[in-house]
Design a protein around this motif. Structure first.
Motif, PDB file in Angstrom:
ATOM      1  N   UNK A  47      98.384  76.800  28.561  1.00 17.74           N
ATOM      2  CA  UNK A  47      97.595  75.907  29.404  1.00 17.74           C
ATOM      3  C   UNK A  47      96.366  75.357  28.706  1.00 17.74           C
ATOM      4  N   UNK A  48      95.904  76.060  27.666  1.00 15.82           N
ATOM      5  CA  UNK A  48      94.728  75.620  26.914  1.00 15.82           C
ATOM      6  C   UNK A  48      95.080  74.723  25.737  1.00 15.82           C
ATOM      7  N   UNK A  49      96.271  74.938  25.159  1.00 20.31           N
ATOM      8  CA  UNK A  49      96.627  74.300  23.887  1.00 20.31           C
ATOM      9  C   UNK A  49      98.021  73.691  23.961  1.00 20.31           C
ATOM     10  N   UNK A  50      98.337  72.850  22.976  1.00 20.98           N
ATOM     11  CA  UNK A  50      99.645  72.232  22.888  1.00 20.98           C
ATOM     12  C   UNK A  50     100.645  73.110  22.168  1.00 20.98           C
ATOM     13  N   UNK A  51     101.921  72.723  22.208  1.00 23.46           N
ATOM     14  CA  UNK A  51     102.995  73.511  21.596  1.00 23.46           C
ATOM     15  C   UNK A  51     102.759  73.750  20.116  1.00 23.46           C
ATOM     16  N   UNK A  52     102.308  72.727  19.395  1.00 24.28           N
ATOM     17  CA  UNK A  52     102.126  72.847  17.955  1.00 24.28           C
ATOM     18  C   UNK A  52     100.912  73.688  17.577  1.00 24.28           C
ATOM     19  N   UNK A 101     108.396  81.847  22.650  1.00 25.35           N
ATOM     20  CA  UNK A 101     108.586  82.154  24.063  1.00 25.35           C
ATOM     21  C   UNK A 101     107.648  81.323  24.941  1.00 25.35           C
ATOM     22  N   UNK A 102     106.394  81.211  24.547  1.00 24.10           N
ATOM     23  CA  UNK A 102     105.427  80.421  25.324  1.00 24.10           C
ATOM     24  C   UNK A 102     105.792  78.947  25.334  1.00 24.10           C
ATOM     25  N   UNK A 103     106.270  78.440  24.198  1.00 24.58           N
ATOM     26  CA  UNK A 103     106.592  77.022  24.103  1.00 24.58           C
ATOM     27  C   UNK A 103     107.827  76.656  24.908  1.00 24.58           C
ATOM     28  N   UNK A 154     100.241  76.673  19.201  1.00 25.96           N
ATOM     29  CA  UNK A 154     100.420  78.039  19.682  1.00 25.96           C
ATOM     30  C   UNK A 154     100.500  79.058  18.558  1.00 25.96           C
ATOM     31  N   UNK A 155     101.153  78.725  17.450  1.00 21.81           N
ATOM     32  CA  UNK A 155     101.243  79.673  16.339  1.00 21.81           C
ATOM     33  C   UNK A 155      99.855  79.974  15.782  1.00 21.81           C
ATOM     34  N   UNK A 156      99.048  78.945  15.579  1.00 21.29           N
ATOM     35  CA  UNK A 156      97.689  79.155  15.086  1.00 21.29           C
ATOM     36  C   UNK A 156      96.863  79.952  16.093  1.00 21.29           C
ATOM     37  N   UNK A 157      97.026  79.642  17.375  1.00 22.36           N
ATOM     38  CA  UNK A 157      96.261  80.345  18.402  1.00 22.36           C
ATOM     39  C   UNK A 157      96.641  81.821  18.457  1.00 22.36           C
ATOM     40  N   UNK A 158      97.943  82.115  18.452  1.00 23.04           N
ATOM     41  CA  UNK A 158      98.370  83.510  18.442  1.00 23.04           C
ATOM     42  C   UNK A 158      97.985  84.208  17.150  1.00 23.04           C
ATOM     43  N   UNK A 159      97.962  83.462  16.045  1.00 19.36           N
ATOM     44  CA  UNK A 159      97.540  84.046  14.774  1.00 19.36           C
ATOM     45  C   UNK A 159      96.074  84.462  14.825  1.00 19.36           C
TER      46      UNK A 159
END
Length: 400
Positions: free
Chosen positions: A127-132, A329-331, A134-139
């Protein structure tokens, strides 16, 4: 693909990252202290498994209800309330930690809070970020978590040895309170307004249908189950391996936890610097194979340095796999069903862990800790093979 600088430019992500990082500080200290405490109180691998089984029982009982509720309620409010609830429980252990029964009850109750917190936290990030992104955010979240392990796990072992268990649990209680205060200022779009509210179990079954009806989500669920059947026992019983096979005490156990953290810290770097498509099935499922081979090494070695080096590789596989797994999974999960799908994945994970713990504790006490790690390694190799063959089927042979 977005990098860490891009996601940290988003104020909401910075706040979420800060709250989860502070909470992780307390969790790291609590994890080491709780494992040492329950082994001291019970003196057996089955006793160590039982405290984790208490945590799992809460998920299996409440997740089918928690998922639909998370999809109904404001996600941030759910996270704040869960943190405050767990902070009170952590405070209870500060003054009352000399009974195994109390530890089991508190572990169960704290897991109740996690049943609601985890699906809400997983729902907030897309909800905060876009699909592309998510990897950086989870990292970013994973990097903070593993740095906490590296720095605090050895100190936690020393803290328990020098000052006792009370101060360790007090740190965890404070971390929950700080996390709740930080999260209270987070603004994020809530659950979908078009969700039709019906019976909770009916809504839960709809989440299961979303999970089962998608080929990619099914593959992720299968890998999740096989990995849980392995990691449930090997993770919980690492303290037994450290004590009985490696001859390491509290400080040595903290060193092994730190070794996992060091390897895990390299995972985000590998994903963000060396790969352009980190959500490919290879990067999602191959880490299971790496972790499986490490478990086989752990079953063989009796040398603490070898075990620490192997667990560093395990940490690398854990972080890369978790980041790519969760991001994919989130995407791919529809926004209106996030809470239910994430809760269903929690049920799969915890059910597998429960079976693993029940078998692992008995196997460790009956045949020795080596057996647990041999079987754990084979299950992780099966998880890798299952995911890769499902998502990358062999092309059909042309007819003649």
């Amino acid at each position: 693909m977005a990098g860490l600088r891009d996601v940290f430019a988003v104020p909401g992500y910075r706040r979420l990252w800060g709250a989860r990082t502070v909470s992780q500080w307390g969790d790291t200290v609590n994890f080491v202290a709780l494992a040492l405490l329950i082994y001291e109180l019970t003196g057996s691998g089955l006793g160590v498994s039982a405290v984790v089984a208490a945590e799992i029982a809460a998920v299996l009982l409440l997740a089918p209800v928690a998922g639909p509720l998370v999809d109904r309620w404001p996600w941030v409010r759910v996270m704040v309330c869960a943190d405050l609830f767990r902070g009170v429980l952590a405070g209870l252990l500060v003054v009352w930690h000399d009974s195994a029964a109390v530890v089991y009850v508190v572990a169960f109750a704290m897991s109740v809070g996690a049943v609601f917190f985890n699906p809400a936290a997983s729902s907030v990030l897309p909800g905060l970020l876009g699909r592309d992104e998510l990897v950086a955010a989870n990292s970013g979240i994973w990097t903070a978590a593993v740095v906490s392990q590296i720095v605090l796990a050895p100190l936690a072992g020393v803290l328990v040895t020098v000052a006792g268990y009370g101060p360790a649990f007090a740190l965890n209680a404070v971390s929950y309170a700080v996390s709740a205060m930080v999260l209270a200022g987070l603004r994020v779009p809530g659950p979908a307004d078009h969700l039709v509210r019906g019976r909770l179990l009916v809504e839960a079954s709809e989440g299961v249908r979303v999970l089962v009806g998608d080929r990619l989500l099914r593959a992720l669920a299968a890998g999740q189950l096989l990995a849980a059947l392995s990691a449930g026992a090997t993770s919980a019983l690492l303290v037994v391996l450290a004590e009985d096979r490696l001859g390491a005490g509290g400080s040595g156990y903290g060193l092994l936890i730190s070794a996992i953290g060091i390897g895990a810290a390299l995972g985000p770097l590998v994903l963000l610097r060396l790969t352009r498509r980190p959500r490919r099935p290879l990067f999602v499922f191959a880490p299971f194979a790496l972790r499986g081979m490490v478990d086989l090494v752990m079953a063989i070695t009796t040398a603490l340095p070898v075990a620490a080096a192997a667990l560093a590789a395990y940490g690398l596989g854990t972080s890369t796999g978790a980041i790519t797994f969760n991001s994919l999974l989130q995407a791919e999960t529809p926004g209106h069903a996030r809470g239910r799908v994430f809760a269903s994945m929690d049920v799969i994970w915890q059910a597998g862990r429960l079976v693993s713990l029940a078998a692992g504790g008995l196997l460790a006490d009956t045949f020795g800790i080596q057996t647990v790690y041999y079987l754990g390694g084979l299950l992780l190799l099966a998880a890798a093979a299952t995911g890769l063959t499902t998502l990358n089927p062999r092309p059909a042979k042309p007819r003649r």
